[in-house]
Write an enzyme that holds these catalytic residues in place. Structure first.
Site, PDB file in Angstrom:
ATOM      1  N   ASP A  96       0.820  -1.191  -0.063  1.00 24.83           N
ATOM      2  CA  ASP A  96       0.025   0.347   0.197  1.00 24.83           C
ATOM      3  C   ASP A  96       0.839   1.254   0.064  1.00 24.83           C
ATOM      4  OD1 ASP A  96       1.088  -0.018   2.618  1.00 24.83           O
ATOM      5  OD2 ASP A  96      -0.788  -0.750   3.498  1.00 24.83           O
ATOM      6  N   GLU A 118      -0.531  -8.933  -1.072  1.00 24.55           N
ATOM      7  CA  GLU A 118      -0.942  -8.373   0.383  1.00 24.55           C
ATOM      8  C   GLU A 118      -2.209  -7.635  -0.182  1.00 24.55           C
ATOM      9  OE1 GLU A 118       1.700  -7.570   3.692  1.00 24.55           O
ATOM     10  OE2 GLU A 118       0.760  -5.747   3.446  1.00 24.55           O
ATOM     11  N   GLU A 132      -1.807   5.436   3.032  1.00 27.54           N
ATOM     12  CA  GLU A 132      -1.671   3.913   2.498  1.00 27.54           C
ATOM     13  C   GLU A 132      -3.261   3.146   2.346  1.00 27.54           C
ATOM     14  OE1 GLU A 132      -0.112   5.313   5.173  1.00 27.54           O
ATOM     15  OE2 GLU A 132       2.066   4.745   4.531  1.00 27.54           O
ATOM     16  N   HIS A 206       7.072   5.114  12.686  1.00 29.46           N
ATOM     17  CA  HIS A 206       7.502   6.273  11.498  1.00 29.46           C
ATOM     18  C   HIS A 206       6.349   6.671  10.827  1.00 29.46           C
ATOM     19  CE1 HIS A 206       6.084   3.338   8.429  1.00 29.46           C
ATOM     20  NE2 HIS A 206       6.484   2.334   9.181  1.00 29.46           N
ATOM     21  N   ARG A 208       3.269   8.503   8.797  1.00 26.05           N
ATOM     22  CA  ARG A 208       3.281   9.943   8.691  1.00 26.05           C
ATOM     23  C   ARG A 208       2.187  10.586   9.571  1.00 26.05           C
ATOM     24  NH1 ARG A 208       5.557   9.329   3.626  1.00 26.05           N
ATOM     25  NH2 ARG A 208       5.874  11.302   2.600  1.00 26.05           N
ATOM     26  N   HIS A 239      14.006   4.846  11.826  1.00 25.47           N
ATOM     27  CA  HIS A 239      13.605   5.231  10.333  1.00 25.47           C
ATOM     28  C   HIS A 239      14.180   6.536  10.192  1.00 25.47           C
ATOM     29  CE1 HIS A 239      11.364   6.152   6.789  1.00 25.47           C
ATOM     30  NE2 HIS A 239      10.751   5.029   6.980  1.00 25.47           N
TER      31      HIS A 239
HETATM   32  C1  UD1 Z   1       6.845   4.966   3.271  1.00 24.18           C
HETATM   33  C2  UD1 Z   1       5.506   4.563   2.916  1.00 24.18           C
HETATM   34  C3  UD1 Z   1       4.742   3.813   3.941  1.00 24.18           C
HETATM   35  C4  UD1 Z   1       5.611   2.632   4.755  1.00 24.18           C
HETATM   36  C5  UD1 Z   1       7.404   3.083   4.755  1.00 24.18           C
HETATM   37  C6  UD1 Z   1       8.021   2.069   5.178  1.00 24.18           C
HETATM   38  C7  UD1 Z   1       4.359   6.071   1.356  1.00 24.18           C
HETATM   39  C8  UD1 Z   1       3.830   7.197   0.979  1.00 24.18           C
HETATM   40  N1  UD1 Z   1       4.603   5.690   2.529  1.00 24.18           N
HETATM   41  O1  UD1 Z   1       6.825   5.857   4.255  1.00 24.18           O
HETATM   42  O2  UD1 Z   1       3.561   3.151   3.504  1.00 24.18           O
HETATM   43  O3  UD1 Z   1       5.064   2.378   5.791  1.00 24.18           O
HETATM   44  O4  UD1 Z   1       7.669   3.895   3.715  1.00 24.18           O
HETATM   45  O5  UD1 Z   1       9.313   2.347   5.871  1.00 24.18           O
HETATM   46  O6  UD1 Z   1       4.628   5.231   0.442  1.00 24.18           O
HETATM   47  N2  UD1 Z   1      14.660   8.119   3.851  1.00 24.18           N
HETATM   48  C9  UD1 Z   1      16.072   8.158   3.769  1.00 24.18           C
HETATM   49  N3  UD1 Z   1      16.565   6.921   3.165  1.00 24.18           N
HETATM   50  C10 UD1 Z   1      15.835   5.729   3.067  1.00 24.18           C
HETATM   51  C11 UD1 Z   1      14.458   5.916   3.304  1.00 24.18           C
HETATM   52  C12 UD1 Z   1      13.940   7.274   3.747  1.00 24.18           C
HETATM   53  O7  UD1 Z   1      16.720   9.056   3.781  1.00 24.18           O
HETATM   54  O8  UD1 Z   1      16.182   4.822   2.787  1.00 24.18           O
HETATM   55  C13 UD1 Z   1      14.034   9.401   4.499  1.00 24.18           C
HETATM   56  C14 UD1 Z   1      14.152  10.149   3.067  1.00 24.18           C
HETATM   57  O9  UD1 Z   1      14.358  11.753   3.853  1.00 24.18           O
HETATM   58  C15 UD1 Z   1      12.597  10.308   2.690  1.00 24.18           C
HETATM   59  C16 UD1 Z   1      12.057  10.144   3.887  1.00 24.18           C
HETATM   60  O10 UD1 Z   1      12.742   9.174   4.626  1.00 24.18           O
HETATM   61  O11 UD1 Z   1      12.217  11.542   1.985  1.00 24.18           O
HETATM   62  C17 UD1 Z   1      10.654   9.557   3.916  1.00 24.18           C
HETATM   63  O12 UD1 Z   1      10.562   8.517   3.000  1.00 24.18           O
HETATM   64  P1  UD1 Z   1       8.963   8.028   2.245  1.00 24.18           P
HETATM   65  O13 UD1 Z   1       9.232   6.841   1.336  1.00 24.18           O
HETATM   66  O14 UD1 Z   1       8.398   9.202   1.661  1.00 24.18           O
HETATM   67  O15 UD1 Z   1       8.194   7.904   3.530  1.00 24.18           O
HETATM   68  P2  UD1 Z   1       8.002   6.628   4.535  1.00 24.18           P
HETATM   69  O16 UD1 Z   1       7.873   7.348   6.016  1.00 24.18           O
HETATM   70  O17 UD1 Z   1       9.324   5.964   4.592  1.00 24.18           O
HETATM   71  N1  UDP Z   2      12.495  -3.761   9.613  1.00 22.69           N
HETATM   72  C1  UDP Z   2      13.964  -3.775   9.279  1.00 22.69           C
HETATM   73  N2  UDP Z   2      14.927  -3.050   9.893  1.00 22.69           N
HETATM   74  C2  UDP Z   2      14.407  -2.054  10.931  1.00 22.69           C
HETATM   75  C3  UDP Z   2      13.038  -2.261  11.193  1.00 22.69           C
HETATM   76  C4  UDP Z   2      12.193  -3.088  10.566  1.00 22.69           C
HETATM   77  O1  UDP Z   2      14.455  -4.636   8.598  1.00 22.69           O
HETATM   78  O2  UDP Z   2      15.297  -1.590  11.364  1.00 22.69           O
HETATM   79  C5  UDP Z   2      11.719  -4.820   8.987  1.00 22.69           C
HETATM   80  C6  UDP Z   2      10.657  -5.310   9.554  1.00 22.69           C
HETATM   81  O3  UDP Z   2      11.057  -6.668  10.236  1.00 22.69           O
HETATM   82  C7  UDP Z   2       9.628  -5.726   8.714  1.00 22.69           C
HETATM   83  C8  UDP Z   2       9.551  -4.089   7.769  1.00 22.69           C
HETATM   84  O4  UDP Z   2      10.893  -3.714   8.000  1.00 22.69           O
HETATM   85  O5  UDP Z   2       9.792  -6.551   7.963  1.00 22.69           O
HETATM   86  C9  UDP Z   2       8.554  -3.163   8.082  1.00 22.69           C
HETATM   87  O6  UDP Z   2       9.057  -2.090   7.479  1.00 22.69           O
HETATM   88  P1  UDP Z   2       8.445  -0.578   7.938  1.00 22.69           P
HETATM   89  O7  UDP Z   2       7.961  -0.551   9.488  1.00 22.69           O
HETATM   90  O8  UDP Z   2       9.321   0.427   7.624  1.00 22.69           O
HETATM   91  O9  UDP Z   2       7.100  -0.323   7.224  1.00 22.69           O
HETATM   92  P2  UDP Z   2       5.708  -0.830   7.274  1.00 22.69           P
HETATM   93  O10 UDP Z   2       5.472  -2.249   7.602  1.00 22.69           O
HETATM   94  O11 UDP Z   2       5.092  -0.063   8.249  1.00 22.69           O
HETATM   95  O12 UDP Z   2       5.109  -0.502   6.083  1.00 22.69           O
END
Ligand code: UD1
Ligand code: UDP
Length: 369
Positions: A96, A118, A132, A206, A208, A239
């Site tokens: 999602d 999923e 999501e 993490h 939003r 995160h």
């Molecule tokens: C995204 C997904 C959320 C999912 C989450 C898993 C959307 C809208 N949100 O949220 O559904 O639960 O991923 O973690 O699709 N960043 C880094 N390096 C990384 C990853 C992230 O620096 O490897 C930072 C960047 O500044 C980026 C910010 O995190 O802009 C947010 O990342 P983003 O993918 O927009 O949103 P998430 O909160 O990670």
């Molecule tokens: N996870 C990971 N390293 C971390 C935190 C989480 O590998 O430091 C894994 C966790 O086991 C799960 C997935 O990341 O499989 C969940 O990701 P996240 O919480 O970012 O996203 P969400 O599931 O909420 O979309």
């Protein structure tokens, strides 16, 4: 030979798509093509390395503090030529995220059928989780093959009038992924500083809709319990989202038994989860993994699209209110009966063979269409 393209971009999609990619790679008669959007950068790379997956295309879209509009538009633009060139017979997305929704829309524009791994998770509240819930509803409006992890997710899809003969209950590929990762002789540097008789709480947060006041209330509650519990350590792989990083350091820096660490690779995370006493999280994936590891989870959200874990007894939805979070933590730490009820619940998310089922269904579909 039929081409199946998988598209994913964030850490959780990658972890739960990895077993599908592995299965596609060993299935005769298929040409797998892996596209990553790079919605996440470092956190995605950790998973690709862990599962030894080399993408065929990487859109590299991540930007620090990216907006939802930036993510969506860059993916639509980036996928356009790739889909034109590759013309896969089927495109698989997961879950999602904005990658899921934008890749589905792109496939739809190119008349490419979509398989949604999923599918069918719902809160029916567009504000929670945001965005999501909208992403998964929009994706399911465009999907041809629905891979529902549980019966309940299948029923959700049927309630929305999606065709029952296109919905398959497969189990969740999160359980498949756990079969690769968990080992009994696990060691990590963070554990070196923690005495054996201490309990570990594993924390992740993490989402939003939690950023800002809800997250701050949770962090203050965790800090208060940790400060009053000498034999407790909280480990929080933070995160990389800048807003989450900033708040975590503001509230937790200087507290000796709260360990802020970098995101762990999935091997480390699953094994640390297995070593923890309980888990506090607003993550979706972690809610699916914990029942298999026999760990209670306090869910830091007001709703969940994973009620199977609540019914099974592993998950407790506690929201983000300071007192509620504090009380729930104290209860799990001090009431062994309550603790064991939650820890010994049954895993409702499948037997770890979801990816095999998904690929078989894809093959059957392609043979008949
Ligand atoms: C995204 C997904 C959320 C999912 C989450 C898993 C959307 C809208 N949100 O949220 O559904 O639960 O991923 O973690 O699709 N960043 C880094 N390096 C990384 C990853 C992230 O620096 O490897 C930072 C960047 O500044 C980026 C910010 O995190 O802009 C947010 O990342 P983003 O993918 O927009 O949103 P998430 O909160 O990670
Ligand atoms: N996870 C990971 N390293 C971390 C935190 C989480 O590998 O430091 C894994 C966790 O086991 C799960 C997935 O990341 O499989 C969940 O990701 P996240 O919480 O970012 O996203 P969400 O599931 O909420 O979309």
């Amino acid at each position: 030979m039929l081409k199946i393209m998988t598209v994913f971009g964030t850490r959780p999609e990658a972890i739960k798509m990895a077993p599908v990619v592995k299965q596609l790679n060993v299935t005769p008669g298929l040409i797998p093509v892996v596209v990553v959007t790079g919605q996440h950068k470092e956190m995605l790379q950790q998973v690709l390395d862990a599962f030894d997956i080399e993408p065929d295309y990487d859109l590299s879209i991540m930007h620090k503090g990216q907006s939802l509009t930036m993510i969506t538009t860059k993916i639509l633009t980036g996928l356009d030529n790739i889909l034109k060139q590759e013309r896969p017979a089927l495109l698989l997305v997961h879950g999602d995220t904005s990658t899921t929704m934008a890749a589905s829309l792109s496939a739809f524009y190119h008349h490419i059928p979509i398989g949604h791994v999923e599918a069918g998770l719902r809160t029916w509240d567009l504000a929670s989780p945001f965005p999501e819930e909208a992403n998964r509803q929009l994706t399911d409006d465009l999907t041809t093959l629905y891979f529902a992890p549980t019966d309940l997710s299948k029923q959700n899809l049927i309630k929305e009038n999606h065709p029952a003969d296109q919905i398959f209950v497969t189990g969740n590929t999160a359980i498949d992924a756990l079969h690769y990762t968990v080992s009994h002789d696990y060691h990590h540097d963070v554990l070196k500083g923690i005495p054996d008789d201490h309990r570990i709480i594993l924390l992740t947060m993490h989402r939003r809709e939690n950023q800002g006041i809800p997250m701050e209330q949770v962090f203050r509650a965790v800090r208060s319990v940790a400060e009053n519990s000498p034999k407790l350590d909280v480990v929080y792989p933070v995160h990389l989202s800048p807003r989450v990083q900033k708040l975590a350091h503001q509230v937790f820096d200087g507290i000796d038994n709260i360990h802020l660490i970098a995101p762990l690779d999935v091997w480390d995370f699953h094994n640390l989860a297995a070593r923890s006493y309980f888990i506090m999280t607003d993550s979706g994936g972690v809610q699916e993994e914990a029942p298999s590891l026999n760990k209670p989870v306090l869910v830091l959200r007001n709703t969940t699209e994973r009620p199977e874990g609540v019914t099974a007894g592993t998950l407790k939805i506690i929201g983000t209110d300071y007192n509620r979070v504090r009380n729930a933590m104290e209860e799990l730490l001090n009431d062994p009966v309550k603790y064991h009820q939650m820890a010994n619940a049954h895993n409702p998310y499948g037997d770890g063979h979801a990816a095999e089922r998904i690929v078989k269904i894809c093959q059957q579909y392609l043979a008949n269409n």
